[in-house]
Design a protein around this motif. Structure first.
Motif, PDB file in Angstrom:
ATOM      1  N   LEU A   1       4.605 -46.768 -78.783  1.00 16.34           N
ATOM      2  CA  LEU A   1       5.956 -46.964 -78.269  1.00 16.34           C
ATOM      3  C   LEU A   1       6.450 -45.716 -77.538  1.00 16.34           C
ATOM      4  CD1 LEU A   1       7.594 -48.848 -81.267  1.00 16.34           C
ATOM      5  CD2 LEU A   1       6.646 -49.801 -79.172  1.00 16.34           C
ATOM      6  N   ALA A   2       5.992 -44.557 -77.974  1.00 13.12           N
ATOM      7  CA  ALA A   2       6.402 -43.324 -77.295  1.00 13.12           C
ATOM      8  C   ALA A   2       5.869 -43.294 -75.864  1.00 13.12           C
ATOM      9  CB  ALA A   2       5.891 -42.115 -78.081  1.00 13.12           C
ATOM     10  N   THR A   3       4.636 -43.743 -75.676  1.00 11.53           N
ATOM     11  CA  THR A   3       4.072 -43.785 -74.322  1.00 11.53           C
ATOM     12  C   THR A   3       4.781 -44.826 -73.477  1.00 11.53           C
ATOM     13  OG1 THR A   3       1.920 -43.020 -75.119  1.00 11.53           O
ATOM     14  CG2 THR A   3       1.964 -44.200 -73.013  1.00 11.53           C
ATOM     15  N   LEU A   4       5.095 -45.969 -74.057  1.00 15.72           N
ATOM     16  CA  LEU A   4       5.837 -46.985 -73.315  1.00 15.72           C
ATOM     17  C   LEU A   4       7.192 -46.448 -72.877  1.00 15.72           C
ATOM     18  CD1 LEU A   4       5.131 -50.291 -75.299  1.00 15.72           C
ATOM     19  CD2 LEU A   4       4.030 -49.459 -73.218  1.00 15.72           C
ATOM     20  N   THR A   5       7.821 -45.636 -73.718  1.00 19.50           N
ATOM     21  CA  THR A   5       9.120 -45.062 -73.360  1.00 19.50           C
ATOM     22  C   THR A   5       8.991 -44.098 -72.177  1.00 19.50           C
ATOM     23  OG1 THR A   5       9.797 -45.244 -75.666  1.00 19.50           O
ATOM     24  CG2 THR A   5      11.108 -43.817 -74.265  1.00 19.50           C
ATOM     25  N   ARG A   6       7.880 -43.358 -72.108  1.00 18.98           N
ATOM     26  CA  ARG A   6       7.678 -42.460 -70.967  1.00 18.98           C
ATOM     27  C   ARG A   6       7.512 -43.256 -69.671  1.00 18.98           C
ATOM     28  NH1 ARG A   6       6.747 -37.240 -71.757  1.00 18.98           N
ATOM     29  NH2 ARG A   6       5.814 -37.127 -69.669  1.00 18.98           N
ATOM     30  N   LEU A   7       6.916 -44.424 -69.763  1.00 16.75           N
ATOM     31  CA  LEU A   7       6.674 -45.233 -68.571  1.00 16.75           C
ATOM     32  C   LEU A   7       7.886 -46.063 -68.177  1.00 16.75           C
ATOM     33  CD1 LEU A   7       3.079 -46.482 -69.423  1.00 16.75           C
ATOM     34  CD2 LEU A   7       3.709 -44.699 -67.790  1.00 16.75           C
ATOM     35  N   SER A   8       8.783 -46.306 -69.120  1.00 19.15           N
ATOM     36  CA  SER A   8       9.942 -47.149 -68.818  1.00 19.15           C
ATOM     37  C   SER A   8      11.086 -46.779 -69.742  1.00 19.15           C
ATOM     38  CB  SER A   8       9.574 -48.638 -68.979  1.00 19.15           C
ATOM     39  OG  SER A   8      10.678 -49.458 -68.714  1.00 19.15           O
ATOM     40  N   ALA A   9      11.780 -45.732 -69.401  1.00 19.47           N
ATOM     41  CA  ALA A   9      12.923 -45.297 -70.207  1.00 19.47           C
ATOM     42  C   ALA A   9      14.155 -46.107 -69.845  1.00 19.47           C
ATOM     43  CB  ALA A   9      13.171 -43.804 -69.984  1.00 19.47           C
ATOM     44  N   ARG A  10      15.198 -45.977 -70.637  1.00 19.03           N
ATOM     45  CA  ARG A  10      16.446 -46.690 -70.369  1.00 19.03           C
ATOM     46  C   ARG A  10      17.020 -46.256 -69.024  1.00 19.03           C
ATOM     47  NH1 ARG A  10      20.138 -49.259 -73.593  1.00 19.03           N
ATOM     48  NH2 ARG A  10      19.002 -48.617 -75.480  1.00 19.03           N
ATOM     49  N   GLY A  11      17.357 -47.229 -68.191  1.00 20.33           N
ATOM     50  CA  GLY A  11      17.904 -46.932 -66.886  1.00 20.33           C
ATOM     51  C   GLY A  11      16.886 -46.455 -65.869  1.00 20.33           C
ATOM     52  N   ASP A  12      15.602 -46.604 -66.171  1.00 18.82           N
ATOM     53  CA  ASP A  12      14.560 -46.143 -65.253  1.00 18.82           C
ATOM     54  C   ASP A  12      14.580 -47.003 -63.987  1.00 18.82           C
ATOM     55  OD1 ASP A  12      12.274 -45.105 -64.081  1.00 18.82           O
ATOM     56  OD2 ASP A  12      11.245 -44.897 -66.010  1.00 18.82           O
ATOM     57  N   SER A  13      14.565 -46.345 -62.827  1.00 17.90           N
ATOM     58  CA  SER A  13      14.614 -47.071 -61.556  1.00 17.90           C
ATOM     59  C   SER A  13      13.234 -47.457 -61.053  1.00 17.90           C
ATOM     60  CB  SER A  13      15.321 -46.233 -60.486  1.00 17.90           C
ATOM     61  OG  SER A  13      14.622 -45.008 -60.276  1.00 17.90           O
ATOM     62  N   ARG A  14      12.182 -46.916 -61.632  1.00 15.04           N
ATOM     63  CA  ARG A  14      10.826 -47.196 -61.190  1.00 15.04           C
ATOM     64  C   ARG A  14      10.264 -48.386 -61.962  1.00 15.04           C
ATOM     65  NH1 ARG A  14       9.342 -44.936 -56.667  1.00 15.04           N
ATOM     66  NH2 ARG A  14       7.200 -44.418 -57.335  1.00 15.04           N
ATOM     67  N   LEU A  15       9.505 -49.229 -61.252  1.00 16.58           N
ATOM     68  CA  LEU A  15       8.809 -50.316 -61.918  1.00 16.58           C
ATOM     69  C   LEU A  15       7.703 -49.752 -62.800  1.00 16.58           C
ATOM     70  CD1 LEU A  15       8.452 -52.900 -58.997  1.00 16.58           C
ATOM     71  CD2 LEU A  15      10.244 -52.767 -60.724  1.00 16.58           C
ATOM     72  N   VAL A  16       7.310 -50.513 -63.795  1.00 16.20           N
ATOM     73  CA  VAL A  16       6.246 -50.045 -64.690  1.00 16.20           C
ATOM     74  C   VAL A  16       4.948 -49.862 -63.912  1.00 16.20           C
ATOM     75  CG1 VAL A  16       4.907 -50.622 -66.745  1.00 16.20           C
ATOM     76  CG2 VAL A  16       7.337 -51.163 -66.664  1.00 16.20           C
ATOM     77  N   CYS A  17       4.651 -50.807 -62.997  1.00 20.89           N
ATOM     78  CA  CYS A  17       3.422 -50.676 -62.211  1.00 20.89           C
ATOM     79  C   CYS A  17       3.466 -49.450 -61.309  1.00 20.89           C
ATOM     80  CB  CYS A  17       3.182 -51.941 -61.391  1.00 20.89           C
ATOM     81  SG  CYS A  17       4.518 -52.373 -60.258  1.00 20.89           S
ATOM     82  N   GLU A  18       4.651 -49.015 -60.898  1.00 19.65           N
ATOM     83  CA  GLU A  18       4.778 -47.778 -60.108  1.00 19.65           C
ATOM     84  C   GLU A  18       4.648 -46.547 -60.997  1.00 19.65           C
ATOM     85  OE1 GLU A  18       7.789 -49.423 -56.614  1.00 19.65           O
ATOM     86  OE2 GLU A  18       8.616 -48.504 -58.437  1.00 19.65           O
ATOM     87  N   ALA A  19       5.217 -46.624 -62.202  1.00 19.81           N
ATOM     88  CA  ALA A  19       5.144 -45.490 -63.125  1.00 19.81           C
ATOM     89  C   ALA A  19       3.709 -45.213 -63.543  1.00 19.81           C
ATOM     90  CB  ALA A  19       6.011 -45.767 -64.347  1.00 19.81           C
ATOM     91  N   LEU A  20       2.861 -46.238 -63.572  1.00 24.79           N
ATOM     92  CA  LEU A  20       1.465 -46.039 -63.962  1.00 24.79           C
ATOM     93  C   LEU A  20       0.709 -45.188 -62.952  1.00 24.79           C
ATOM     94  CD1 LEU A  20       0.578 -49.632 -65.249  1.00 24.79           C
ATOM     95  CD2 LEU A  20       0.742 -47.552 -66.622  1.00 24.79           C
ATOM     96  N   ARG A  21       1.234 -45.051 -61.730  1.00 26.08           N
ATOM     97  CA  ARG A  21       0.565 -44.264 -60.694  1.00 26.08           C
ATOM     98  C   ARG A  21       1.143 -42.847 -60.579  1.00 26.08           C
ATOM     99  NH1 ARG A  21       1.854 -49.083 -57.775  1.00 26.08           N
ATOM    100  NH2 ARG A  21       0.112 -50.570 -57.719  1.00 26.08           N
ATOM    101  N   GLU A  22       2.075 -42.492 -61.452  1.00 28.81           N
ATOM    102  CA  GLU A  22       2.718 -41.172 -61.375  1.00 28.81           C
ATOM    103  C   GLU A  22       2.051 -40.225 -62.371  1.00 28.81           C
ATOM    104  OE1 GLU A  22       6.858 -41.683 -61.986  1.00 28.81           O
ATOM    105  OE2 GLU A  22       7.161 -42.903 -60.180  1.00 28.81           O
ATOM    106  N   PRO A  23       1.307 -39.224 -61.890  1.00 31.70           N
ATOM    107  CA  PRO A  23       0.617 -38.288 -62.807  1.00 31.70           C
ATOM    108  C   PRO A  23       1.574 -37.561 -63.743  1.00 31.70           C
ATOM    109  CG  PRO A  23      -0.211 -38.071 -60.550  1.00 31.70           C
ATOM    110  CD  PRO A  23       1.021 -38.946 -60.477  1.00 31.70           C
ATOM    111  N   ALA A  24       2.790 -37.293 -63.281  1.00 36.51           N
ATOM    112  CA  ALA A  24       3.720 -36.546 -64.124  1.00 36.51           C
ATOM    113  C   ALA A  24       4.028 -37.302 -65.412  1.00 36.51           C
ATOM    114  CB  ALA A  24       5.006 -36.265 -63.352  1.00 36.51           C
ATOM    115  N   ARG A  25       4.108 -38.590 -65.334  1.00 41.92           N
ATOM    116  CA  ARG A  25       4.395 -39.374 -66.546  1.00 41.92           C
ATOM    117  C   ARG A  25       3.164 -39.455 -67.437  1.00 41.92           C
ATOM    118  NH1 ARG A  25       9.028 -43.549 -65.862  1.00 41.92           N
ATOM    119  NH2 ARG A  25       9.859 -43.139 -63.791  1.00 41.92           N
ATOM    120  N   LEU A  26       1.987 -39.582 -66.837  1.00 45.04           N
ATOM    121  CA  LEU A  26       0.778 -39.745 -67.639  1.00 45.04           C
ATOM    122  C   LEU A  26       0.352 -38.440 -68.296  1.00 45.04           C
ATOM    123  CD1 LEU A  26      -1.326 -42.039 -65.275  1.00 45.04           C
ATOM    124  CD2 LEU A  26       0.149 -42.706 -67.177  1.00 45.04           C
TER     125      LEU A  26
END
Length: 530
Positions: A26-51
């Motif tokens: 759940l902690a990793t899911l929160t990094r990929l999609s936090a409350r109020g996140d403007s990025r789609l999950v599929c877009e967040a998966l391509r961001e090295p900073a989040r991973l």
């Protein structure tokens, strides 16, 4: 399905990453999609900073799943919906992520999705809810006495060898606060002597006098309900509690051999256990309290003795999630069996028929073939007078086939002549007879002949009384003058390849010997090849 069809469905994408083929915390899911996140999950998966902030093991899982999803999205609209979704699902490793007995539920879903798209009912992802409306998990029980899941009301009057009643600790459904409470209660107070005399003289079975008590919902802003409302609410709650005890009695008395009661009451900070009011467990607490308290103490002591998951070297989610191993990869499929590719015929087996007026002769043959097929299917062959009466119908058929107006009269006359000669000829009547075994007209066959995959349509085929299978082709060729036998021989040689193919395919229909022949309706002659 929702994630692939709707990239902005955040819940679906998080469910994909939480599923057993990935199983991130759940902690990793929160990094990929936090409350109020403007990025789609599929877009967040391509961001090295989040991973980069994710654990190494989970980062490897995300990278593998992302590659499979991106490859699947690249094939969007290239396959039928059900095949596409199932292919992506398999590439994620779903077939290995679930027990084999559960995969049948996925197969049922893909079948329903395929039927919806094939019937033209699919109108986008909004249609999925209607697909799922009538789709239920298939029961595993295949015995004569499967487990039955019933409500307590539904089980009333029935008996079972074993009864299991779950969730005794859950609150009953109290429903919404009504706008108006009312109860019809027996009239209170001691009846007077006059009333008693009137009651004694009343008709038996006549209803007693009652008082209707009503109270509206409290006004918004009132901290406490009115006295009447509170009285009705309390009385209704007592009635519901009594009804709950009655239901519990019904459930408990359905068992013949064993009764199993399940509950998980909340545990307090001091380790004590107490059920919530308005639960079925509260009705049984006096009898079950000691057992639950002992189980609670054992559980608390077991947690104190067992080190935390972090102390054992694992994450808190390690024992909770069922997921594939981090380095999962699709298995290598064994090579398929070698297949022999048969050459297809590049030209028609039947050479073009050259005759007196080219295309008109071909259309005459088409109409004659159709008429002979109809004659063979009839209970009895038509008379020459009946065929002559159908001349107008044959003429219209020839016109629809494109015969020029100037040739219609002569062409229709030839059709009638061919049919008349056939029904008047003993051989023609024998060919069209319905008394033969396995008789068929316009018989379509496909098979291997001469090393080639070939499809043919045989004008007439049957097994005669001697046990010989005949394959006969009708030819509307004409011959004027002498040397008829020489003409028939030339025609047999001309169509020899076609007849050999017919005979080769017909041998696959049964063990009978096969003979091939040409029949000439305009001549009333049967030319036998074999």
């Amino acid at each position: 399905t929702r994630a692939l069809c709707h990239l902005a469905d955040r819940t679906a994408w998080l469910a994909v990453l939480r599923a057993p083929w990935c199983g991130v915390s759940l902690a990793t899911l929160t990094r990929l999609s936090a409350r109020g996140d403007s990025r789609l999950v599929c877009e967040a998966l391509r961001e090295p900073a989040r991973l980069d902030g994710c654990p190494a093991e989970e980062r490897a899982r995300l990278e593998r799943v992302t590659r499979a999803l991106e490859e699947g999205l690249s094939r969007r609209d290239c396959l039928p919906l059900a095949d596409w979704v199932e292919g992506v699902w398999m590439s994620l490793g779903a077939a290995d992520a679930y027990p084999p007995e559960e995969l049948r539920h996925a197969a049922a879903f893909f079948d329903a999705l395929s039927e919806c798209t094939a019937s033209g009912e699919w109108r986008g992802i909004g249609t999925l809810d209607s697909v799922l409306t009538s789709l239920y998990a298939q029961p595993q029980a295949r015995t004569a006495r499967p487990v039955q899941v019933l409500t307590i009301h539904g089980a009333k009057g029935l008996e079972f060898d074993h009864v299991l009643v779950p969730s005794l600790d859950r609150d009953r459904n109290r429903g919404r606060e009504p706008l108006l409470r009312w109860l019809d209660l027996p009239r209170a107070g001691e009846p007077s002597s006059a009333a008693s005399a009137a009651a004694d003289a009343s008709i038996p079975g006549e209803p007693e006098e009652t008082d209707l008590i009503m109270a509206p919902a409290p006004v918004i802003g009132d901290e406490e309900p009115g006295e009447v409302n509170a009285f009705l609410r309390g009385l209704t709650a007592r009635r519901a509690a009594n009804e709950q005890v009655r239901l519990l009695y019904v459930a408990a008395t359905r068992a013949r051999r064993s009764l199993h009661l399940y509950a998980a009451p909340p545990v307090r900070a001091d380790g004590s256990v107490a059920p919530r009011p308005r639960t079925l467990l509260m009705s049984l607490w006096q009898a079950l309290a000691s057992g639950f308290e002992a189980s609670s103490r054992e559980a608390v002591e077991g947690v104190a003795r067992d080190p935390a998951p972090e102390a054992r070297g694992g994450s808190p989610a390690a024992g909770l999630l069922r997921r594939l191993v981090p380095d999962w990869s699709p298995p290598d499929l064994p090579p398929g069996p070698p297949l022999t590719h048969l050459p297809l015929a590049q030209r028609s087996l039947e050479p073009p028929e050259f005759s007196w007026v080219g295309e008109t002769a071909r259309h005459i043959g088409t109409v004659v073939h159709a008429a002979l097929q109809a004659c063979a299917a009839a209970a009895e062959l038509p008379s020459p007078a009946v065929l002559q009466a159908r001349a107008t119908a044959y003429r219209e058929q020839l016109r629809r086939h494109g015969v020029p107006e100037s040739d219609l009269a002569g062409a229709a006359a030839l059709v009638v002549e061919a049919l008349t000669r056939t029904v008047a000829d003993d051989t023609g009547r024998w060919i069209l007879s319905s008394r033969h075994g396995e008789a068929a007209s316009e018989l379509a066959l496909t098979g291997i002949a001469g090393g080639r995959l070939t499809s043919v349509v045989i004008d007439r085929s049957f097994v005669d009384e001697a046990g010989t299978r005949w394959v006969i082709d009708f030819k509307t060729s004409r011959h004027e003058g002498g040397r008829l036998e020489e003409f028939i021989g030339q025609e047999l040689e001309r169509y020899r390849g076609q007849l050999e193919v017919y005979a080769a395919l017909a041998r696959g229909l049964g063990p009978q010997p096969v003979r091939a022949a040409l029949y000439f309706p305009l001549l009333g002659v049967l030319g036998k090849y074999q």
